[in-house]
Design a protein around this motif. Sequence first.
Motif, mmCIF file in Angstrom:
data_model
loop_
_atom_site.group_PDB
_atom_site.id
_atom_site.type_symbol
_atom_site.label_atom_id
_atom_site.label_comp_id
_atom_site.label_asym_id
_atom_site.label_seq_id
_atom_site.Cartn_x
_atom_site.Cartn_y
_atom_site.Cartn_z
ATOM 1 N N ALA A 158 -25.706 -6.471 -11.549
ATOM 2 C CA ALA A 158 -25.289 -5.429 -10.612
ATOM 3 C C ALA A 158 -23.799 -5.479 -10.331
ATOM 4 O O ALA A 158 -23.190 -4.454 -10.073
ATOM 5 C CB ALA A 158 -26.064 -5.560 -9.305
ATOM 6 N N GLN A 171 -22.385 -4.900 -15.924
ATOM 7 C CA GLN A 171 -23.308 -3.775 -15.816
ATOM 8 C C GLN A 171 -23.832 -3.300 -17.163
ATOM 9 O O GLN A 171 -24.952 -2.813 -17.272
ATOM 10 C CB GLN A 171 -22.639 -2.599 -15.108
ATOM 11 N N LYS A 225 -15.776 -8.294 -1.214
ATOM 12 C CA LYS A 225 -15.209 -7.069 -1.785
ATOM 13 C C LYS A 225 -14.130 -6.499 -0.877
ATOM 14 O O LYS A 225 -13.261 -5.770 -1.330
ATOM 15 C CB LYS A 225 -16.300 -6.013 -1.978
ATOM 16 N N ARG A 274 -12.163 1.647 -10.944
ATOM 17 C CA ARG A 274 -12.000 0.327 -10.345
ATOM 18 C C ARG A 274 -10.724 0.139 -9.579
ATOM 19 O O ARG A 274 -10.610 -0.720 -8.728
ATOM 20 C CB ARG A 274 -12.012 -0.732 -11.453
ATOM 21 N N LYS A 275 -9.698 0.910 -9.939
ATOM 22 C CA LYS A 275 -8.378 0.640 -9.364
ATOM 23 C C LYS A 275 -7.982 1.675 -8.324
ATOM 24 O O LYS A 275 -6.806 1.785 -7.996
ATOM 25 C CB LYS A 275 -7.323 0.619 -10.474
ATOM 26 N N TYR A 282 -18.930 4.696 -3.696
ATOM 27 C CA TYR A 282 -18.061 3.521 -3.620
ATOM 28 C C TYR A 282 -18.819 2.296 -3.133
ATOM 29 O O TYR A 282 -18.500 1.173 -3.474
ATOM 30 C CB TYR A 282 -16.887 3.792 -2.683
ATOM 31 N N PHE A 283 -19.817 2.528 -2.291
ATOM 32 C CA PHE A 283 -20.538 1.394 -1.729
ATOM 33 C C PHE A 283 -21.702 0.972 -2.614
ATOM 34 O O PHE A 283 -22.020 -0.196 -2.718
ATOM 35 C CB PHE A 283 -21.052 1.747 -0.332
ATOM 36 N N ASP A 315 -22.267 1.589 -6.034
ATOM 37 C CA ASP A 315 -21.947 1.118 -7.378
ATOM 38 C C ASP A 315 -21.005 -0.083 -7.265
ATOM 39 O O ASP A 315 -19.876 0.045 -6.801
ATOM 40 C CB ASP A 315 -21.283 2.258 -8.161
ATOM 41 N N GLY A 316 -21.521 -1.245 -7.686
ATOM 42 C CA GLY A 316 -20.765 -2.485 -7.504
ATOM 43 C C GLY A 316 -19.416 -2.509 -8.196
ATOM 44 O O GLY A 316 -18.571 -3.334 -7.892
ATOM 45 N N ARG A 317 -19.193 -1.589 -9.152
ATOM 46 C CA ARG A 317 -17.933 -1.595 -9.877
ATOM 47 C C ARG A 317 -16.785 -1.030 -9.060
ATOM 48 O O ARG A 317 -15.626 -1.286 -9.323
ATOM 49 C CB ARG A 317 -18.068 -0.754 -11.147
ATOM 50 N N ASN A 318 -17.132 -0.188 -8.075
ATOM 51 C CA ASN A 318 -16.078 0.511 -7.348
ATOM 52 C C ASN A 318 -15.527 -0.343 -6.222
ATOM 53 O O ASN A 318 -16.249 -1.111 -5.609
ATOM 54 C CB ASN A 318 -16.622 1.818 -6.786
ATOM 55 N N PRO A 319 -14.255 -0.176 -5.930
ATOM 56 C CA PRO A 319 -13.663 -0.953 -4.846
ATOM 57 C C PRO A 319 -14.017 -0.350 -3.493
ATOM 58 O O PRO A 319 -14.317 0.843 -3.397
ATOM 59 C CB PRO A 319 -12.166 -0.818 -5.110
ATOM 60 N N ILE A 320 -14.006 -1.176 -2.456
ATOM 61 C CA ILE A 320 -14.201 -0.638 -1.111
ATOM 62 C C ILE A 320 -12.939 -0.822 -0.278
ATOM 63 O O ILE A 320 -12.970 -0.719 0.920
ATOM 64 C CB ILE A 320 -15.401 -1.295 -0.402
ATOM 65 N N THR A 321 -11.827 -1.117 -0.983
ATOM 66 C CA THR A 321 -10.593 -1.341 -0.243
ATOM 67 C C THR A 321 -9.598 -0.183 -0.292
ATOM 68 O O THR A 321 -8.511 -0.321 0.254
ATOM 69 C CB THR A 321 -9.884 -2.606 -0.748
#
Lengths: 367, 372
Positions: free
Chosen positions: A113, A117, A257, B90-91, B115-116, B118-124
């Motif tokens: 996850a 992926q 994160k 990602r960026k 964003y929340f 999908d683990g690939r996306n940043p939350i910053t």
Amino acid sequence: MKKYAFNEITTMQFIFIISGIAISYGFIEIPQVLYNGAGNSGWITLIFGSLTTTAANLVIVQVMKKMPDGTILELLAKYAGKWVGRAAAIVLSAYFLYFAYGGIVYSTRVIKARILQETPAYMTLIMLLIPAYVVARGGIRIVGRYAEVSMGLSLWIPLVFMVVWGHTHWLYLLPVLPEGWRPVLTAVPSTFFYFLGFGATAFLYPFLKNKEKAALGVCCSQLITLLAYLFITLLSFAFFSPGEITKINQLSIYMLKAVELPFLEQVEGLFIVLYLFIFSMSWIPLFLLSSFCMSWLAGRADHRIFLRILLAGTAVFSYFYVPSFNVTYEMGDWLAKFGMAIEYAAPVLLLGYLLLYDAIRGRRRLS
Amino acid sequence: MKRIVHALGISLLSLGPLTGCFDRVDLEDASLSLVAGVDITEDHRTMSYTSIPVFSKAEKKSQELKVVANTQREGRGKLDAFTVGTFNGRKIKVIALSKRFVQETPDWFRYMDIYFRDGRNPITPRVVVFDGTLDQLFYYHSPNQPILPLMLMGMIKSASERSETVDTTLQELHRQMNEEGQTPFLTEMSIKQDAMIDGTSLLDHKGRYVDMLSMPETVLLRILQKNARQSVGFSLRMPSSLTGSTANEDWVSIATERVKVKIDSAYAGGRFRFFVNLRFSASVVEKLSGLDLDDHQGGAEAACAEELRDKFEALIAKLQRKKVDPVGFGIYARAHHYKRFKQVKENWGEAFGQSEVKVRVSVGFADEGSVK
């Protein structure tokens, strides 16, 4: 006769094996479980859970004192008959295998996850099995050393979570006990799942170099587990607002994160990779124990042949099916039920039985 | 011999899975989006915007795109058709939302779910409300400024370091949206002569746009949030009774060294009461009048305190009138008066509007500067 003398482990190794098995994925999951059960006072629940576990673990030590040179299987065979011992070996072997499988699937799911992926889940899982074999084939002493190394290599974890400090709101921890004691106490059993693994004491005991320090070792390992859990629980309670804490999966990973470092992106990815050392404690010792039970059942000294069968079987099975996250959680619920019966209830019953047995036999001898 | 065979077998085995480097992304094949934007069309369909830096000798250093799409993910699929490499989120550093989107889309925060989840996306990424259509922002090329992503990031960073706007990341917004005792707040920007920060947008519990705070007001807000960075400066007017001058412009400027904020709460008479106690330790950096600070230090400090108190009271009155609580008084109420708070937690903004807030300010001069 000291059957297991060649494979002795130190008290330190014993401590790290027990707390390593417990912490593994509990560290990722326990804040949410506590919050769901007892709100922001979940950390009090945790302390109660830890005390209960320490007591149950000390009971196992008391039981094992009756048989300093044998595992629980030999003890059962001696006191309750050969067939009870064999039945116990089958049950425990299945239990440890299920435990190990649950741990490795959970870790695979987290990696799938968050980091890899696009990689098929079975491939990640098989990759994890290779080091598991390398370590577990060496026997209990090697696993003990591995536990020492993996805990030592994970001492940076509290430091990396300190970066989260700037995002915390400590007022979220107030009020203490908003709904009274009732939810706090009723939630205690839900924490037991994350302390499981101390049942390994019943197998590690004969390998211990200093058996008189077993009780101390148990207390230390439960204290380490408690401190690790308290740390992550208090931190996530202060980090997440009460409304969002129930909406997010794997709070500990999610928290990282939110960290921004100028020299590193995706801190949580790096964390998961390095945290695999701790994750692996939820399957490496357990695969070993499972194969150990099997070899005892077959009356062979070498556990490696069974280990190979188990790991190869897991690899082949995973090629066809890797459980989804939800199935993993369901498996966890079942494991919690089995674990409570096997690790919490059974030792107490057994201790009662042994005391009764000794009392009756003692009286017979007197008369 | 057996050991060697063993070691060889294991290393061969571990080579096997290496063939499956499925997750490899070469930088040449990735189009890294640095700014994402969401706007709505006239008929209320969502539009996705993006800005991608171009690593070539081309005249333009970034590529800006927009598509109409039902969801953010669908938008990415469509954007992919325009980009050279694979679209990669990602960026993302800044998410720009048009003011109309925030005003007119009910429950707009759900569009941020990708964003929340999908683990690939940043939350910053920083979240910004843009006063205008996003066409203006994304196709605006200031001759004086670097490319859009760098410009936005730099402006937000510098303004928020001076406490003149808020520094709301996506995760922080998520926390605020899910917080009963606080209402969300975002950086607000517009293009007037050039791109500029306007201040802070205030949203209600549902994320609806309510009002905005100017940059000086934001400074006060950040102080109340105990979140003010570095030192902040104020220019305060001294009463002529103190300075003895006839001129209207008797200004003193101070820079804070330390601010202590204490917020107490109580519940009485069917409403919450908050006592805000602010203690400033400040140095004087500018003085226009002939006021002698050695002789009248106490008087000058009291005058500053009064001026500051008026500012804070005006801010809080504005927030109460608009029924928003970006300070998070509700968090104090929940922590100390849980039972009472539980009764109003469904609509804390309303309860905050009716509550009573008392502000006390004291100022102490730590340093009067290098001239008399």
